[in-house]
Design a protein around this motif. Structure first.
Motif, short mmCIF file in Angstrom:
data_model
loop_
_atom_site.label_atom_id
_atom_site.label_comp_id
_atom_site.label_asym_id
_atom_site.label_seq_id
_atom_site.Cartn_x
_atom_site.Cartn_y
_atom_site.Cartn_z
N CYS A 38 -2.17 7.00 -5.20
CA CYS A 38 -1.22 6.80 -4.11
C CYS A 38 -1.69 7.47 -2.82
O CYS A 38 -1.48 6.95 -1.72
CB CYS A 38 0.16 7.34 -4.51
SG CYS A 38 0.97 6.35 -5.77
N CYS A 39 -2.34 8.63 -2.95
CA CYS A 39 -2.92 9.31 -1.79
C CYS A 39 -3.98 8.44 -1.13
O CYS A 39 -4.02 8.29 0.10
CB CYS A 39 -3.53 10.65 -2.19
SG CYS A 39 -2.35 11.96 -2.59
N LEU A 40 -4.86 7.86 -1.94
CA LEU A 40 -5.92 7.00 -1.42
C LEU A 40 -5.35 5.76 -0.77
O LEU A 40 -5.82 5.31 0.29
CB LEU A 40 -6.89 6.62 -2.54
CG LEU A 40 -7.80 7.75 -3.04
CD1 LEU A 40 -8.55 7.33 -4.30
CD2 LEU A 40 -8.79 8.17 -1.95
N ALA A 41 -4.32 5.17 -1.40
CA ALA A 41 -3.68 3.98 -0.83
C ALA A 41 -3.06 4.30 0.52
O ALA A 41 -3.17 3.52 1.48
CB ALA A 41 -2.63 3.44 -1.80
N TYR A 42 -2.40 5.48 0.60
CA TYR A 42 -1.79 5.90 1.87
C TYR A 42 -2.86 6.15 2.93
O TYR A 42 -2.68 5.80 4.11
CB TYR A 42 -0.96 7.16 1.64
CG TYR A 42 -0.40 7.77 2.90
CD1 TYR A 42 0.63 7.15 3.60
CD2 TYR A 42 -0.91 8.96 3.40
CE1 TYR A 42 1.15 7.71 4.75
CE2 TYR A 42 -0.40 9.53 4.55
CZ TYR A 42 0.63 8.89 5.22
OH TYR A 42 1.12 9.46 6.38
N LYS A 43 -3.96 6.73 2.53
CA LYS A 43 -5.05 7.02 3.46
C LYS A 43 -5.65 5.73 4.02
O LYS A 43 -5.99 5.65 5.20
CB LYS A 43 -6.14 7.84 2.74
CG LYS A 43 -7.26 8.32 3.64
CD LYS A 43 -8.22 9.19 2.85
CE LYS A 43 -9.38 9.68 3.73
NZ LYS A 43 -10.31 10.56 2.96
N GLN A 44 -5.73 4.71 3.17
CA GLN A 44 -6.33 3.44 3.58
C GLN A 44 -5.38 2.57 4.38
O GLN A 44 -5.79 1.86 5.30
CB GLN A 44 -6.82 2.68 2.34
CG GLN A 44 -7.99 3.37 1.63
CD GLN A 44 -8.24 2.82 0.25
OE1 GLN A 44 -7.55 1.92 -0.22
NE2 GLN A 44 -9.25 3.36 -0.44
N THR A 45 -4.08 2.59 4.02
CA THR A 45 -3.09 1.74 4.72
C THR A 45 -1.86 2.56 5.10
O THR A 45 -0.78 2.39 4.52
CB THR A 45 -2.68 0.55 3.84
OG1 THR A 45 -2.21 1.06 2.57
CG2 THR A 45 -3.83 -0.40 3.62
N PRO A 46 -2.00 3.48 6.07
CA PRO A 46 -0.90 4.38 6.42
C PRO A 46 0.26 3.71 7.14
O PRO A 46 1.28 4.37 7.41
CB PRO A 46 -1.59 5.42 7.33
CG PRO A 46 -2.74 4.68 7.93
CD PRO A 46 -3.22 3.75 6.85
N THR A 47 0.12 2.42 7.48
CA THR A 47 1.21 1.72 8.17
C THR A 47 1.99 0.80 7.24
O THR A 47 2.98 0.19 7.67
CB THR A 47 0.66 0.89 9.35
OG1 THR A 47 -0.31 -0.04 8.86
CG2 THR A 47 0.01 1.80 10.39
N GLU A 73 4.69 0.04 4.81
CA GLU A 73 5.94 0.74 4.51
C GLU A 73 6.10 1.03 3.02
O GLU A 73 6.58 2.09 2.63
CB GLU A 73 7.14 -0.06 5.02
CG GLU A 73 7.22 -0.13 6.55
CD GLU A 73 8.47 -0.84 7.03
OE1 GLU A 73 9.28 -1.25 6.18
OE2 GLU A 73 8.64 -0.97 8.25
N GLY A 74 5.71 0.07 2.18
CA GLY A 74 5.83 0.28 0.74
C GLY A 74 4.93 1.39 0.26
O GLY A 74 5.34 2.23 -0.55
N VAL A 75 3.70 1.42 0.76
CA VAL A 75 2.74 2.46 0.38
C VAL A 75 3.22 3.82 0.88
O VAL A 75 3.15 4.82 0.15
CB VAL A 75 1.34 2.15 0.97
CG1 VAL A 75 0.39 3.33 0.78
CG2 VAL A 75 0.76 0.90 0.30
N VAL A 76 3.71 3.86 2.11
CA VAL A 76 4.21 5.12 2.69
C VAL A 76 5.39 5.66 1.89
O VAL A 76 5.44 6.86 1.56
CB VAL A 76 4.62 4.91 4.17
CG1 VAL A 76 5.31 6.16 4.71
CG2 VAL A 76 3.40 4.57 5.01
N ALA A 77 6.33 4.78 1.55
CA ALA A 77 7.52 5.21 0.80
C ALA A 77 7.13 5.76 -0.56
O ALA A 77 7.64 6.80 -1.00
CB ALA A 77 8.48 4.03 0.65
#
Length: 231
Positions: free
Chosen positions: A13-22, A24-28
């Motif tokens: 999840c950290c890597l996913a957030y790092k790659q696509t920080p915009t 909304e689903g990943v951020v949440a």
């Protein structure tokens, strides 16, 4: 989910957030997990050890226990939750929190941490109440048809929740999973299938979803009777 699986999932999840920080689903998903995990930090004589960079000092936190030099006195390792980590960053005037430097290497700025601090406060300030049967019966029946087909579900609740940022109660559906091996992604996918089942029932009203592993779900399990129990 065991500790190793939780750690692996959080890293993903950290890597996913790092790659696509915009996204909304990943951020949440990332911030939800960040509010639940504890991370390792190195203490030096009881004070969090900061790392100096060109941009300023940063606090390093690790998903797995870091090795420290046994020949250096005053060093120790502790696990802290995100609220305490935020407190340390702000009180020590660090520029950011870095998760797994050299690995995931995800940096969360002081400004982002200040915003997260407010969100965490809001997340704890909620009210719950039992809704009248005429409001929940049809919804519960729709949910039950989906839930009873999945052997992983132990129990389910529908109650009303008032969030700190809202003025009206919303439905919240809480699921208790019988298996500890149900991943976060699987829970999200199951919540989507439940949401689809409720679309024609609640109209424009919103239904929130969660599990008993979370703060709201634990409180619901403690105070309310489930509408579904696995037989």
């Amino acid at each position: 989910m065991d500790t190793a699986k939780k750690t692996t999932y959080f890293k993903e999840c950290c890597l996913a957030y790092k790659q696509t920080p915009t996204d909304e689903g990943v951020v949440a998903k990332f911030y939800t997990l960040l509010g639940q995990v504890k991370l390792y930090v190195v203490l030096e004589y009881g004070v969090c050890q900061l790392r100096q960079t060109e941009a300023g000092s940063v606090l390093c936190a690790y998903t797995e226990e870091p090795k420290i030099d046994p020949n250096v006195s005053g060093l120790a390792v502790v696990r802290l939750g995100i609220e305490r980590l935020i407190q340390e960053v702000l009180e020590m005037h660090a520029q950011s929190l870095v998760i797994d430097p050299g690995g995931v290497d995800l940096e969360i700025s002081k400004e982002q941490l200040e915003q997260l601090k407010q969100l965490l406060v809001q997340a704890r300030n909620f009210k719950l109440k039992k809704l009248p049967p005429e409001k929940t019966l049809t919804l519960e029946n729709s949910l039950r048809r989906v839930i009873k087909q999945d052997d992983r579900i132990r129990a389910a609740w529908v109650v009303g929740i008032l969030l700190a940022t809202e003025t009206e109660y919303k439905y919240v559906t809480i699921i208790e999973y019988a298996s500890s091996g149900v991943s976060g992604d699987e829970q999200i996918e199951f919540a989507k299938s439940l949401a689809e089942a409720t679309m024609t029932v609640v109209g424009d009203e919103e239904v929130l979803f969660g599990s008993t592993d979370e703060v709201v779900g634990a409180k619901v399990k403690e105070k309310f009777v489930p509408f579904y129990i696995k037989r």
